[in-house]
Structures are given as structure tokens and as C-alpha cells.
Design an enzyme around this catalytic site. Structure first.
Site, PDB file in Angstrom:
ATOM      1  N   CYS A 271      11.780 -30.211  54.041  1.00 36.02           N
ATOM      2  CA  CYS A 271      11.968 -29.806  55.440  1.00 36.02           C
ATOM      3  C   CYS A 271      12.080 -28.291  55.603  1.00 36.02           C
ATOM      4  CB  CYS A 271      13.164 -30.527  56.053  1.00 36.02           C
ATOM      5  SG  CYS A 271      14.790 -30.009  55.427  1.00 36.02           S
ATOM      6  N   HIS A 319      19.023 -30.782  57.604  1.00 37.70           N
ATOM      7  CA  HIS A 319      17.623 -31.035  57.964  1.00 37.70           C
ATOM      8  C   HIS A 319      17.202 -30.071  59.061  1.00 37.70           C
ATOM      9  CE1 HIS A 319      13.964 -33.436  57.900  1.00 37.70           C
ATOM     10  NE2 HIS A 319      13.940 -33.328  59.209  1.00 37.70           N
ATOM     11  N   HIS A 331       8.194 -31.932  61.618  1.00 34.48           N
ATOM     12  CA  HIS A 331       9.097 -31.790  60.477  1.00 34.48           C
ATOM     13  C   HIS A 331       8.575 -32.575  59.290  1.00 34.48           C
ATOM     14  CE1 HIS A 331      11.632 -35.712  60.901  1.00 34.48           C
ATOM     15  NE2 HIS A 331      10.489 -35.878  61.508  1.00 34.48           N
TER      16      HIS A 331
END
Length: 356
Positions: A271, A319, A331
Site C-alpha cells: 500500500c 494502510h 490502493h
């Protein structure tokens, strides 16, 4: 005496019998040890499997960001160690030149008085102590006192460099051990998730929107990942500046790329690696981890979001995604899915940052 009764046999059909898939899933849950007790979890439903897999992926991502941070620090320590070693080598060469010059002068003064001082200086096990000798300093005279002091200073500088290099080496070894620990955690979590998913029937995986394990998954194409996307033109046109627009454009170009923990592109990402690569393509250098990326710009509220902003999730900031407008982001989710577009309310929102 009471009569003995033969145990009644259960029917092989009907809702009273657990399916083989459920039993297998219960066994998988036991093997992963979610509660740390090792007890079986009977009646594990597909929804429960998905919840546990999601939890494992989130835990693996936390460990991944820690790994990324340790990797960044290890690389920095390695660079500093290399610089120190190079400087120590350069200073040693200068010292040798100064010692040779000083020895030559001393040799002219001492010739005929025993072992050539150049040789004494060259073969001395403790040059600093040798140079401290009052007799040598007296004979060398005031004209050579500065040269003697210079050699002594260089010796001290080199020892300091060697000490600093020793500290950096210890730091590097510590970071490498930390990397090994985080890697073990990550692979353990991912293996547990793969094991659970492999035991989930394909129909249930499809119904729950859970991808099959990577080992059995057919290769995904960026075309497949582009279905029903927000048009990239509108996202880039609404970006606050050209660099944010370039980062958004890069993220769109990477849709369908696989998630690989620790990866920063160009063909696979985790990520924070995707975010770093997107802004790198726009000429902006970002830190490696989510924890650092959230402080890499100006914080903005959820209502202020514009394409190119970084959106962060979970209380531990583990994240990150790239906002593209309309409440959506691009993402790199986890190993079960490629780089994709998703709503930002899919995970617990923790904050947002505008980089430029």
C-alpha cells in the site's frame, strides 16, 4: 440392571450434519491459533472465515509497514557505514603520507643513531605513544612539532571514525534482525490466510467477494481491474495541482498490478509502496511507510478531500490509499487482490494528507 442401549446413528443427510467443508474450515481456524489457546472453532461459517482472513491481512499489513520502516533504517545505516569506512580509508592514506614525510625528516636528524626513526615509526605497534616520546619531540625540534601534532590528530580522527563505524555496524545488524522478525510475522499471517481461503469453497469465495489464494489464482489483467472505474480524466482535472494529477494518473496506470509486501513497483506494490511510487513519478519524494507518509504534507479533513490526497486507515495508520474523488481511492489492498479502486469507507478512516 438397566438395559444397555445401542447408540443412535445420525442421519447421513439433513441440516444436523456438518459439512466436510465446515469441518475443514474449523480445523484451519484451529491451526491458525487466532485466540492463542489452540482450541477448535466449530461451525465456522464462510463469513467468519472472511472476517478472520481480513484480520490476518490487516495484521500482516501492520507488520509489513514495520518491515518497511526497518528496511529504510537498515539501508540508511548501511549507507552511513559505507561512508564512514570510505572516510576512514581516505584518512588512513593521508596518515600514512604524513607519517612517511615525518619519518623522512626524522631519519635525517637521527641517522647514525641506531634504527632509522622512519622504520621505528612505521613498525611501531603504538604510533601515538611513540610520537609522545619526549626525546623524539625534542630532537625533532619546533619545526617538526606541528607535523607530529598533525599525525597524532589524524590517529585520533581515524579511531573516532572506526568507533562510529562500529556503532553503525551494530545498528545495521540490529535492523537486520528486526527485518527477520517482521518477515516471519508477515509470512505467518499470510500463510494462515491462504490456508483458510484454500479451504473455502469457490462458490463461497465468489459470493463473499474473496479472491482465491494467489497460488491458485489466474493472472489478473489491468483490463479486468478497470471495470466500472471512476473516469481518470475527471480525477486528474479536479486535482489541486499538476503533481497531484500526475500521481493520480500513475495510480490509474497501475490498476491490476499485484500486491506484494515490501514492493515499491514498477510491477508490484504494497500500500505505501504504491503511494511512494505514484508521487515519485510526479517528482515528489515521500517516506516509505504509512506512519511517515501521513506527516509528509498538510493534514486535511475528510470533507476537504481532493484527488491526489493520501487517505489513511485504522487506528495504527497501517494502510494508505490515493484519493481520486467521489469518495473513492486507488490502493493496493492485500495479497488477495490487485491494485484496485475502492470506496474510502471500506475501512476505518484515520486521516488524510495533502502532499503538495
Amino acid at each position: 440392571m438397566a438395559a444397555h442401549r445401542k447408540p443412535r446413528q445420525r442421519s447421513a443427510g439433513g441440516h444436523t450434519v456438518r459439512t466436510a467443508a465446515t469441518i475443514a474450515l474449523a480445523g484451519a481456524a484451529t491451526a491458525t491459533g487466532f485466540d492463542g489457546t489452540g482450541h477448535a472453532e466449530p461451525q465456522l461459517t464462510p463469513a467468519q472465515v472472511k472476517a478472520k482472513v481480513d484480520q490476518l491481512y490487516q495484521q500482516a499489513e501492520v507488520a509489513t509497514e514495520k518491515y518497511n520502516g526497518a528496511q529504510e533504517k537498515a539501508e540508511a545505516a548501511e549507507r552511513r557505514l559505507g561512508t564512514l569506512r570510505d572516510e576512514a580509508a581516505r584518512r588512513t592514506e593521508q596518515l600514512n603520507e604524513a607519517r612517511d614525510a615525518l619519518g623522512s625528516v626524522a631519519a635525517a636528524q637521527y641517522r647514525g643513531d641506531g634504527l632509522d626513526p622512519a622504520m621505528q615509526l612505521a613498525f611501531s605497534s603504538d604510533p601515538d605513544r611513540y610520537l609522545d616520546g619526549a626525546e623524539f619531540v625534542e630532537r625533532a625540534g619546533a619545526r617538526q612539532a606541528a607535523s607530529v601534532a598533525n599525525v597524532r590528530r589524524q590517529l585520533r580522527d581515524i579511531e573516532q571514525l572506526r568507533g562510529a563505524a562500529h556503532i553503525e555496524l551494530a545498528s545495521l545488524k540490529s535492523r537486520q534482525a528486526e527485518l527477520k522478525r517482521h518477515k516471519k510475522t508477515i509470512t505467518g499471517k499470510l500463510n494462515a490466510a491462504r490456508d483458510l481461503l484454500s479451504r473455502l469453497p469457490a462458490a463461497d469465495r465468489a459470493r463473499l467477494g474473496v479472491a482465491e489464494p494467489a497460488a491458485d489464482r489466474a493472472s489478473r489483467t489491468s483490463t479486468a481491474a478497470r471495470d466500472d472505474l471512476t473516469p481518470p480524466g475527471s480525477a486528474t482535472s479536479e486535482a489541486p495541482n499538476s503533481r497531484a494529477a500526475a500521481a493520480v494518473s500513475y495510480a490509474y496506470s497501475k490498476l491490476g498490478s499485484p500486491y506484494v509486501w515490501g514492493a515499491t513497483g514498477p510491477n508490484a506494490f504494497d500500500c505505501s509502496g504504491l503511494i511512494q511510487a505514484a508521487y515519485r513519478s510526479a517528482g515528489v519524494s515521500l517516506p516509505r511507510t504509512t506512519y511517515a507518509q501521513i506527516d509528509a504534507g498538510r493534514r486535511v479533513s475528510r470533507s476537504e478531500l481532493r484527488p491526489g490526497d493520501l487517505v489513511f486507515f485504522y487506528s495504527g495508520i497501517s494502510h494508505v490509499g490515493l484519493y481520486i474523488g467521489n469518495g473513492r481511492m486507488i490502493h493496493a489492498p492485500n495479497p488477495s487482490a490487485p491494485v484496485r479502486e475502492a470506496p474510502i469507507d471500506q475501512m476505518p478512516f484515520a486521516g488524510a494528507t495533502r502532499v503538495v
